[in-house]
Design an enzyme around this catalytic site. Structure first.
Site, PDB file in Angstrom:
ATOM      1  N   ASP A  54      14.897  26.437  97.019  1.00  0.00           N
ATOM      2  CA  ASP A  54      14.573  27.634  97.072  1.00  0.00           C
ATOM      3  C   ASP A  54      15.838  28.507  96.434  1.00  0.00           C
ATOM      4  OD1 ASP A  54      12.361  27.831  98.532  1.00  0.00           O
ATOM      5  OD2 ASP A  54      13.332  28.001 100.551  1.00  0.00           O
ATOM      6  N   ASP A  74      19.700  23.854  97.202  1.00  0.00           N
ATOM      7  CA  ASP A  74      18.278  23.314  97.423  1.00  0.00           C
ATOM      8  C   ASP A  74      17.261  23.809  96.657  1.00  0.00           C
ATOM      9  OD1 ASP A  74      18.082  25.902  98.293  1.00  0.00           O
ATOM     10  OD2 ASP A  74      18.060  25.503 100.672  1.00  0.00           O
ATOM     11  N   GLU A 119      22.912  34.408  97.418  1.00  0.00           N
ATOM     12  CA  GLU A 119      21.788  34.248  97.771  1.00  0.00           C
ATOM     13  C   GLU A 119      21.759  34.539  99.161  1.00  0.00           C
ATOM     14  OE1 GLU A 119      18.833  30.547  98.984  1.00  0.00           O
ATOM     15  OE2 GLU A 119      20.011  30.395  97.243  1.00  0.00           O
ATOM     16  N   ASP A 121      22.255  28.512  96.631  1.00  0.00           N
ATOM     17  CA  ASP A 121      22.186  27.128  97.213  1.00  0.00           C
ATOM     18  C   ASP A 121      21.772  25.951  96.217  1.00  0.00           C
ATOM     19  OD1 ASP A 121      22.994  28.421  99.770  1.00  0.00           O
ATOM     20  OD2 ASP A 121      20.995  28.443 100.577  1.00  0.00           O
TER      21      ASP A 121
END
Length: 788
Positions: free
Chosen positions: A496, A494, A419, A492
């Site tokens: 997103d 998180d 990403e 990641d």
């Protein structure tokens, strides 16, 4: 009895041996799949009784300790002495491999358990197994431990009922975990209920207080409706059935407005996940039938419909009942009987064509859908040709931003889908160029759940991904051209990052599912924390639990705990055990608090000593519990009795918060764990407590603050960094923690249940909003690692 099911029906082929030494040979593995396979084997025996017409009710109960009870109202396993073995027939069934009634077709003409290893393997891999048989007016009982007889078969009473009840506890020394998953079990039982109309399957999970009953009169027609409940359907299900040479075929077909196909196939209730000749026959007939219909009605010009066209938006259930199915191995994932191909083909060709002729409105809806699909395929073909001319999807071309590896053998090569450009840059610098390739992805890729193939190919990011993989897509897809046998999603931790991971998983599941089936797709687990101590010591841990375990390990090396009278001395292994139990206890307590139970209420219930839900059935005991809670400052609002279960429920108020003390809470896995661990945390010492760190004495006044104070003091010795993204790591850190094959942790993506996976992608990534809202509300408390 007149049914002919006696000890002479039990044929012995081979002695039970080496099951405990090599369990994977019989149940696939000793992970979550193998564990659940034990339950399925026992339930399959009851299902066979239902198919034979002797059973219409099955109940499965899961106890808080993960022991399982499977009960039915079938004929009951025979108990008379076996002619050649000289022991009761039930003992033969339970202790001899390849023994059972499935080899005698007079007893079970149709059966999923052909090998006769099912229940004997369950017995061998269980800490204990107890069988209770209600047969010929008597109740028989016997107990086994790890496959061996520990009590002789005995009569325990009289009864007018009949059936078999098997209770077993999987052996913790065999399985990685014996914690069953409610959803996996429930999904399987629901499938069985769909496939056996009017059979009632009750599933009670006492760990979480759930009780469901599955019973469907509509059979596979109800099944296909259920699978399509979150989608816009084009018509009512089409039902096809027939029987020839003792092979009974049932097929339910329904199209929806989506773009993916869903074909579920079963043989004698066994889910043939890899298909077989029955699926091949159906696909071939469906394509031929719809081509014939469109040609005869002049709905297409020169072009022909492809298999991919006619299966777009299709949901179908194929169910066969046959005497001698040939499966691949004990796990039965693929049907090998070639004769069923022609049978299914001829049946679908004749019956489906007649149906379309007789129902022109439905035919119009289906044909309109597949002609659209054909046109989209043609548009996709032109798009492919265009990008090929530009060199994007050519066999030898590779995208410019792909940092390829030197290795040319796909089996030794890895591709990281990373990403963002920042993390991609770190990954390119940190990787081992010999065998690791990096493809950075910019932003969120297209949601392919809502998109047809022609639109998908217009996405630059997806074209780049297809090009890097080398397999092509759609009808051109060829798994043999895959350039990397390890494809690793590295995003990641998180929200997103998790969203991007889900979009990628959707793409592979819907458009390149064979990559998952062949075991080529993985998820990287980058660490969530970095701990530094001075300039030389550096540690990485993947999540909160791992952080706590690390701190406990450090505490047990350096700290000694005493009490005021010096009668207590906690150090090394004893301290580690205490801190570990305290951490686990508070983890389970946190789960109960999430569910709406105040910690003070749970502590009070444990202090009172309520361990079993049976106490809530005793009026005097419930009154004492109520008085005890009131003394603690917990207000009793209401008390009532469930007439069906016989248990009382106390509605109480803790600081204005309403909670229910009922059998569901007391029987839950979280409460039971808290209850058992609380005793281990009592130090039986005189506070305050003292421990030393770096020569400094630290005093703790209360017992319940001790473990947390120790870990907080240990934590002070480290600089702890919480990573929010891969871009925060330098190349060396990314290699060391996430990419180095010697140290990294990868999750392999598998499809354990195709129906469940298909439904999950439809809910999370599809057009319908309401099912997604319900899913989020149901599972909100299970979310972890959120960046909030």
């Amino acid at each position: 009895m007149s049914d002919g099911y006696t000890a002479q029906s039990i044929k012995v082929l081979k002695q039970l041996e080496a099951v405990r030494q090599r369990p994977a040979m019989y149940i696939g593995n000793t992970g979550i799949e193998g564990l659940h396979h034990l339950v399925f084997e026992v339930v399959d025996n009851s299902i066979d009784e239902a198919i034979a017409g002797y059973c219409d009710w099955i109940k499965i109960t899961l106890h808080p300790d993960n022991s399982v009870v499977v009960e039915d109202n079938g004929r009951g396993i025979p108990v008379d002495i076996h002619e050649t073995e000289g022991i009761p027939a039930v003992e033969v069934v339970m202790t001899k491999l390849h023994a059972g009634g499935k080899f005698d077709q007079k007893i079970y003409k149709i059966s999923g358990g052909l090998h006769g290893v099912g229940v004997s393997v369950v017995n061998a891999l269980s800490e204990y197994l107890e069988v209770e048989i209600r047969r010929e007016g008597r109740v028989y009982w016997q107990r086994y431990e790890r496959g061996k007889v520990v009590t002789p078969l005995s009569v325990r009473g009289e009864t007018q009922r009949r059936g078999t009840k098997i209770t077993f506890l999987p052996d913790e020394s065999i399985f990685k975990s014996i914690n069953f998953d409610f959803d996996i079990l429930n999904q399987h039982f629901q499938e069985l209920a769909f496939l056996n109309p009017n059979l009632s399957i009750e599933f009670a999970d006492q760990r979480i207080g759930k009780n469901v009953v599955h019973k469907y009169q509509g059979g596979i027609v109800s099944f296909v409706k259920y699978l399509n409940r979150t989608k816009n359907v084009l018509h009512e299900p089409i039902y096809i059935s027939g029987e020839k040479e003792d092979i009974k075929v049932e097929i339910a077909i329904q199209y929806n407005s989506g773009y993916s196909e869903r074909i579920l196939s079963f043989v004698n209730n066994i889910n043939t996940k890899e298909g077989g000749f029955h699926v091949v026959g159906f696909k071939s007939a469906l394509t031929r039938c719809l081509n014939l219909y469109t040609t005869q009605n002049n709905l297409l010009k020169k072009e022909k419909l492809s298999g991919e066209d006619v299966r777009e938006g299709l949901t179908v259930i194929i169910s066969l009942r046959m005497p001698n199915p040939q499966f691949e191995g004990q796990t039965k994932t693929k049907l090998g009987n070639s004769e069923v191909k022609g049978l299914v083909e001829s049946m679908v060709n004749s019956e489906l064509f007649s149906y379309l002729e007789e129902n022109p409105t439905i035919a119009k809806a289906i044909v309109g859908k597949i002609i659209e699909a054909a046109r989209a395929r043609e548009a996709a073909r032109r798009a492919k040709e265009l990008v090929r001319r530009k060199g994007v999807l050519g066999d030898s071309s590779l995208p410019g931003k792909l940092a390829d590896c030197q290795e040319k053998d796909p089996a030794k090569s890895e591709l990281f889908l990373v990403e963002g450009e920042s993390a991609g840059g770190s990954a390119k610098q940190g990787r081992d160029r010999r065998f690791q390739a990096i493809l950075p992805l910019r932003g969120k890729i297209l949601n392919v759940e809502k998109t047809r193939i022609d639109k998908i190919l217009n996405s630059q990011e997806i074209r780049t991904l297809i090009s890097a993989l080398g397999t092509g897509i759609g009808e051109d897809f060829d798994i043999n051209k895959l350039r990397y046998h390890k494809i690793i999603l590295m995003t990641d931790a998180d929200v997103d990052g998790l969203h991007i991971r889900t979009l990628l998983l959707t793409f592979f599941y819907r458009r390149m599912q064979e990559i998952i089936q062949k075991g080529h797709l993985y998820i990287a687990l980058p660490p969530l924390f970095r701990l530094a101590k001075g300039k030389k010591e550096e540690f990485y841990v993947e999540d909160e639990n791992s952080l706590q375990r690390f701190l406990i390990e450090q505490a047990s090396k350096n700290i000694i705990v005493t009490d005021q009278k010096k009668s207590l001395k906690l150090e090394k292994q004893a301290l580690k055990s205490y801190l570990t139990n305290a951490f686990i206890y508070h983890s389970f307590m946190a789960e109960l608090v999430k569910q709406g139970y105040p910690e003070f209420l749970i502590e009070s219930l444990i202090l009172f000593g309520i361990k079993e839900k049976t106490l809530l059935g005793d009026e005097i005991a419930v009154s004492k519990l109520k008085e005890f809670l009131v003394e603690k400052g917990i207000k009793e609002r209401k008390i009532y009795k469930d007439q069906e279960t016989g248990f009382y429920t106390l509605e109480v108020s803790v600081n204005g918060h309403l909670s229910l003390v009922d059998s569901k809470l007391i029987n839950s896995f979280d409460y039971q764990k808290c209850f058992s661990l609380k005793k281990k945390l009592h130090l039986n010492a005189t506070p305050p407590y003292f421990f030393y760190k770096n020569g400094q004495e630290i005093k703790v006044e209360k017992e319940n603050l001790l473990w947390m104070t120790i870990l907080e003091e240990v934590k002070k010795g480290y600089v702890i960094q919480r990573y929010k993204g891969l871009g925060e790591m330098n190349p060396e850190q990314l290699w060391e923690t996430t990419m180095n094959p010697q140290k990294r942790v990868l999750l392999q993506v598998t499809i354990q249940d195709a129906a469940m996976a298909d439904e999950l992608f439809s809910i999370l990534m599809g057009e319908a909003v309401e099912p997604r809202r319900e899913f989020i509300q149901t599972h909100a408390l299970e979310a972890s690692r959120l960046d909030i």
